[in-house]
Design an enzyme around this catalytic site. Structure first.
Site, short mmCIF file in Angstrom:
data_model
loop_
_atom_site.label_atom_id
_atom_site.label_comp_id
_atom_site.label_asym_id
_atom_site.label_seq_id
_atom_site.Cartn_x
_atom_site.Cartn_y
_atom_site.Cartn_z
NE ARG A 1 28.39 66.06 24.76
CZ ARG A 1 28.94 65.97 23.55
NH1 ARG A 1 28.76 64.86 22.82
NH2 ARG A 1 29.66 66.97 23.06
CG HIS B 1 32.38 65.67 25.29
ND1 HIS B 1 32.97 66.88 25.61
CD2 HIS B 1 32.40 65.60 23.93
CE1 HIS B 1 33.33 67.50 24.51
NE2 HIS B 1 33.00 66.74 23.47
CG ASP C 1 33.54 69.79 22.01
OD1 ASP C 1 34.46 69.01 21.75
OD2 ASP C 1 32.33 69.45 21.99
CD GLU D 1 33.36 66.74 16.56
OE1 GLU D 1 32.22 66.26 16.34
OE2 GLU D 1 33.85 66.83 17.71
CG HIS E 1 36.45 66.27 20.11
ND1 HIS E 1 35.20 65.92 20.57
CD2 HIS E 1 37.29 65.27 20.47
CE1 HIS E 1 35.28 64.75 21.18
NE2 HIS E 1 36.54 64.34 21.14
#
Length: 224
Positions: free
Chosen positions: A93, A138, A145, A203, A206
């Site tokens: 990301r 990320h 994910d 999460e 993740h």
């Protein structure tokens, strides 16, 4: 060096500039390393909590460090005898995407995704509650994910919540989950941990590679 040929790179708190390659150093497109990997890169489209494509996601591709992609290939191979595979929602990301999340969380309105992604929280609380953060693992390239799918038709297994649901029901060990959901979450976690990934306690989707090659480096190369 031309401005267009530079990227921002955060290294141990210091900012430097390097030549802009096609992707960050020692990164690969995971789809070229993980046979049969399915992708649904949410931030490259509008099906995400912001309701729009996110800055930095210029193509729906899963970029990861070579080490993370290789480990993910091992997970995929381990799951194959069960008739299962992996579907990734987000991989590397860019920093600009993280900044966009922060800006979105602090701005009024823009709540197209509220019903699906944060039905029980006001948008104004997402940053304070820690669901949106100013930094993301990320951006280091070794966090992913993902979920499990049936290899025959690509249908995701039941996990109890959608990807990116902001709330306690998304915690891997959330109480009150149906038996199949608890089993599927446990299977995903076990498969990822067996290949060196660590889970995140808020999460179920993740995971971050242990011993990641860039533990203190965040990149901002846009995904193309």
């Amino acid at each position: 060096m031309r401005r267009a040929a530079m990227i921002a790179l955060v290294w141990l708190g210091a900012v430097s500039a390097v030549a802009d390659p096609a992707m960050p150093p020692d990164f690969v497109d995971a789809a070229t390393v993980v046979p049969g990997l399915r992708t649904d890169i949410r931030y490259a489209g509008a099906h995400n909590f912001t309701g729009a494509p996110v800055a930095g996601y210029e193509a729906p591709r899963c970029w990861l460090t070579r080490e993370a992609a290789s480990a993910l290939a091992g997970v995929q191979a381990d799951l194959a005898p069960r008739g299962l595979g992996l579907l990734v929602y987000d991989c590397y990301r860019p920093l600009r995407a993280v900044a966009r999340f922060v800006d979105w969380a602090k701005a009024p309105g823009q709540e197209a995704g509220k019903r699906e992604f944060y039905p029980d929280l006001p948008k104004s609380r997402l940053f304070a509650e820690g669901y949106i953060a100013a930094r993301s693992a990320h951006s280091r390239g070794s966090t992913v994910d993902l979920t499990l799918v049936d290899r025959r038709d690509g249908r995701p297994l039941a996990m109890g919540t959608p990807f990116d649901l902001f709330g306690p029901a998304s915690h891997p060990d959330a109480p009150g989950q149906p038996r199949d959901v608890a089993a599927n979450r446990a299977l995903l976690a076990q498969a990822m941990q067996a290949r060196g990934f660590s889970p995140y306690d808020k999460e179920w989707w993740h995971f971050t590679l242990k011993g990641e090659p860039f533990p203190a480096t965040s990149f901002d190369v846009p995904i193309r």
